[in-house]
Design a protein around this motif. Structure first.
Motif, PDB file in Angstrom:
ATOM      1  N   ALA A  87       0.817  -1.204   0.000  1.00  0.00           N
ATOM      2  CA  ALA A  87       0.000   0.000   0.000  1.00  0.00           C
ATOM      3  C   ALA A  87       0.852   1.256   0.000  1.00  0.00           C
ATOM      4  CB  ALA A  87      -0.928  -0.007   1.212  1.00  0.00           C
ATOM      5  N   GLU A  88       2.036   1.186   0.590  1.00  0.00           N
ATOM      6  CA  GLU A  88       2.916   2.358   0.655  1.00  0.00           C
ATOM      7  C   GLU A  88       3.298   2.855  -0.736  1.00  0.00           C
ATOM      8  OE1 GLU A  88       3.294   0.308   4.585  1.00  0.00           O
ATOM      9  OE2 GLU A  88       3.329  -0.344   2.478  1.00  0.00           O
ATOM     10  N   PHE A  89       3.365   1.951  -1.707  1.00  0.00           N
ATOM     11  CA  PHE A  89       3.675   2.405  -3.075  1.00  0.00           C
ATOM     12  C   PHE A  89       2.657   3.446  -3.530  1.00  0.00           C
ATOM     13  CE2 PHE A  89       3.546   2.574  -7.605  1.00  0.00           C
ATOM     14  CZ  PHE A  89       4.817   2.284  -8.061  1.00  0.00           C
ATOM     15  N   LEU A  90       1.368   3.138  -3.345  1.00  0.00           N
ATOM     16  CA  LEU A  90       0.326   4.048  -3.816  1.00  0.00           C
ATOM     17  C   LEU A  90       0.230   5.298  -2.950  1.00  0.00           C
ATOM     18  CD1 LEU A  90      -2.408   1.464  -4.777  1.00  0.00           C
ATOM     19  CD2 LEU A  90      -0.936   2.772  -6.300  1.00  0.00           C
ATOM     20  N   VAL A  91       0.428   5.148  -1.648  1.00  0.00           N
ATOM     21  CA  VAL A  91       0.424   6.323  -0.772  1.00  0.00           C
ATOM     22  C   VAL A  91       1.514   7.297  -1.208  1.00  0.00           C
ATOM     23  CG1 VAL A  91       0.874   7.139   1.578  1.00  0.00           C
ATOM     24  CG2 VAL A  91      -0.600   5.144   1.204  1.00  0.00           C
ATOM     25  N   LEU A  92       2.723   6.778  -1.409  1.00  0.00           N
ATOM     26  CA  LEU A  92       3.835   7.632  -1.822  1.00  0.00           C
ATOM     27  C   LEU A  92       3.622   8.180  -3.223  1.00  0.00           C
ATOM     28  CD1 LEU A  92       6.889   5.753  -0.326  1.00  0.00           C
ATOM     29  CD2 LEU A  92       6.455   8.195  -0.078  1.00  0.00           C
ATOM     30  N   TRP A  93       3.075   7.360  -4.117  1.00  0.00           N
ATOM     31  CA  TRP A  93       2.854   7.789  -5.496  1.00  0.00           C
ATOM     32  C   TRP A  93       1.921   8.997  -5.532  1.00  0.00           C
ATOM     33  CZ3 TRP A  93      -0.838   8.250  -9.397  1.00  0.00           C
ATOM     34  CH2 TRP A  93      -0.363   8.200 -10.717  1.00  0.00           C
ATOM     35  N   PHE A  94       0.784   8.879  -4.860  1.00  0.00           N
ATOM     36  CA  PHE A  94      -0.138  10.010  -4.826  1.00  0.00           C
ATOM     37  C   PHE A  94       0.445  11.176  -4.018  1.00  0.00           C
ATOM     38  CE2 PHE A  94      -3.486   6.870  -5.986  1.00  0.00           C
ATOM     39  CZ  PHE A  94      -4.054   7.574  -7.035  1.00  0.00           C
ATOM     40  N   GLY A  95       1.209  10.865  -2.963  1.00  0.00           N
ATOM     41  CA  GLY A  95       1.833  11.916  -2.182  1.00  0.00           C
ATOM     42  C   GLY A  95       2.817  12.728  -3.008  1.00  0.00           C
ATOM     43  N   LEU A  96       3.612  12.050  -3.817  1.00  0.00           N
ATOM     44  CA  LEU A  96       4.557  12.754  -4.678  1.00  0.00           C
ATOM     45  C   LEU A  96       3.830  13.647  -5.666  1.00  0.00           C
ATOM     46  CD1 LEU A  96       7.052   9.825  -5.334  1.00  0.00           C
ATOM     47  CD2 LEU A  96       7.602  11.975  -4.180  1.00  0.00           C
TER      48      LEU A  96
END
Length: 540
Positions: A87-96
């Motif tokens: 899930a961290e991939f998508l959290v970071l992706w949208f965060g970036l």
């Protein structure tokens, strides 16, 4: 934010795509905000450890954006993201993207050679890795990459940062009360950078905008019937364009569906997830197809919710396609596409003969396709030629690669390097490659890159890497070697040597064949036509 190092669409084409409604002028941060408001507490993302609703995904992405900003990142900064399906991939992706920073999609299997090249090419400011996955320590890799990349200021570790001095991901998202980040992006700005294998031996970077990438996922979701009840299993790495947005993760989320992130593509594990989460759609590659078929015949797991299974990223053998159609109680969809843009699929109502023998047809009514001969003249339907394409989600140029762009485009059409036959229906049959690029199990291997490393081996005088058809992998790799001494290195020797040089394991030759001398053309170049004939007839 000003987009740099990206070749823009001609304004006439861009205006047409906007007028047609393909490009909606919405950024990914705006899309995430809209999804959170619309779908709220519906489950958005599931991995082995966590379940996030749409609202929680948006909140965590906002916290990630604030933490990244406080770390010193700003709009336009490139960030290497090399994470597994978590899930961290998508959290970071949208965060970036909330911050206006640009994620660079690295693959989990990349090692020192690939990652140093990507760090330098992108001039990445930050590198995000897990701690240890499958006994490989990404922190050690990150330390090696950091030492070779002067632009890299931060390494963020999802997991235990150890004693490296790297930043703990939990610290990045720790403060929920910090001032929110104002999204600076325009929908025509570069949103992300994808990777493409290349015949030059070095991965190239593919810029995708908010507008075109959103349309990419949306139009494939339309064709395949994704809706709010779709439950998509991401069995392949989420960093792959195929998994991320064809329609994949992003296409599912845009509809309000649920994304299930699988830690690995093992069929037993994935079948359990299908039963537990009520998975309705997934996408695999031809390498996995026989393994999934064998497991399906033996399992007592309930797979009845599965409606659509895409198979793509390299050509699926016709006989395996027929077995998949017969062996699964769902619709099999053949897919063919590229991170540069064009995506083709067979339709849900296509007859068995089309599904089993073609790789689909373009998903957008404005996908333009040409099939040309060696003189760039269009060939009639049914004849083999190189595929050229342009359209509302196909890039107009590689990132920071003007020399490649000169060779890769003809009158605005992208030269795919794929040899295809087009049927009168528009369906394409993939026949092979024009470039020196080998498609092994969904991975792209540039022969010159591997040859360059092998040529440095002290036991090798001359070497050529060639593709050989394979029923499981699509293509396997054969290294023709002229030894420098009495004893040629074995495959195990080459595997250890390439690993030491920092190459991904899938680039190790599947077989080594020894020659007394390398065949050459009259002008002294390596004659790969002769080597291809040796593959067909065997080496004496």
């Amino acid at each position: 934010m000003t987009t740099v190092d990206m070749v823009a669409w001609p304004e006439e084409d861009a205006a047409r795509y906007r007028a047609a409604g393909y490009w909606r002028g919405e950024t990914y941060p705006e899309l995430l905000e809209r999804m959170a408001a619309t779908f709220g507490d519906r489950v958005a993302v599931v991995d082995d450890d966590r379940r996030l609703s749409y609202r929680e995904l948006a909140e965590e992405a906002g916290r990630a954006a604030r933490g990244l900003r406080d770390l010193g990142l700003s709009a336009g900064d490139r960030v290497l993201v090399q994470l597994p399906n978590r899930a961290e991939f998508l959290v970071l992706w949208f965060g970036l993207l909330n911050l206006g920073a640009i994620p660079v999609h690295a693959q989990p299997g990349h090692r020192r050679s690939e990652m140093i090249h990507l760090a330098r090419l992108s001039e990445a400011a930050t590198y995000v890795v897990p701690d240890v996955v499958a006994q490989f320590d990404y922190r050690e890799l990150a330390a090696e990459v950091s030492a070779e990349s002067p632009w890299l200021k931060h390494v963020i570790v999802v997991g235990d940062p150890g004693t490296t001095g790297f930043t703990d991901y939990e610290d990045v998202i720790a403060d929920p009360s910090a001032d929110p980040v104002k999204n600076p992006a325009d929908a025509s700005d570069m949103a992300l950078l994808l990777l493409s294998g290349g015949s030059t031996g070095r991965p190239k970077l593919i810029p995708r905008t908010h507008d075109d990438y959103q349309y990419n996922g949306r139009v494939v979701a339309d064709v395949l019937g994704y809706d709010k009840d779709t439950v998509y299993l991401a069995a392949l790495p989420v960093a792959f364009n195929y998994t991320m947005n064809c329609p994949g993760v992003l296409g599912t989320l845009e509809r309000g569906g649920k994304v299930v992130l699988a830690e690995n593509p093992d069929p037993g594990y994935c079948f359990d997830l299908i039963e537990q989460e009520g998975v309705t759609a997934t996408a695999i590659n031809p390498q996995l197809a026989p393994l999934w078929l064998e497991e399906a015949a033996a399992t007592d797991v309930d797979l009845s919710t599965l409606r659509v299974m895409q198979i793509g990223s390299s050509r699926l053998a016709d006989d395996v396609a027929r077995q998949m159609i017969d062996g699964f109680g769902c619709t099999i969809v053949q897919a063919f596409g590229m991170s540069e843009g064009l995506h083709c699929v067979t339709r849900l109502d296509d007859p068995v003969e089309i599904v089993s023998t073609t790789q689909g047809k373009p998903v957008s009514p404005d996908d333009e396709v040409r099939v040309v001969d060696e003189n760039d003249a269009d060939v009639p339907d049914g004849e083999v030629g190189e595929l050229l394409t342009k359209g509302p989600y196909t890039m107009c140029g590689y990132y920071r690669a003007p020399e490649h762009n000169e060779k890769s485009f003809l009158d605005g059409f992208y030269r795919s390097g794929d040899l295809v036959r087009r049927l009168p229906s528009g369906h394409l049959i993939v026949m092979g490659r024009t470039k020196e690029q080998i498609q092994r199990g969904g991975e792209k291997i540039a022969a010159p890159e591997v040859e360059g490393h092998l040529q440095a081996h002290p036991g090798i005088s001359s070497v050529a890497l060639m593709p050989e058809p394979d029923a499981v992998l699509g293509e396997r790799t054969v290294a023709f070697v002229v030894p420098a001494g009495p004893q040629a290195p074995t495959r195990a020797d080459l595997a250890a040597y390439l690993a030491e040089r920092g190459l991904a394991a899938y680039k190790t030759p599947d077989e080594v064949r020894v020659l007394d001398e390398m065949p050459l053309t009259p002008v002294g170049k390596m004659d790969k036509n002769v080597l291809a004939a040796l593959l067909d007839g065997g080496v004496e």
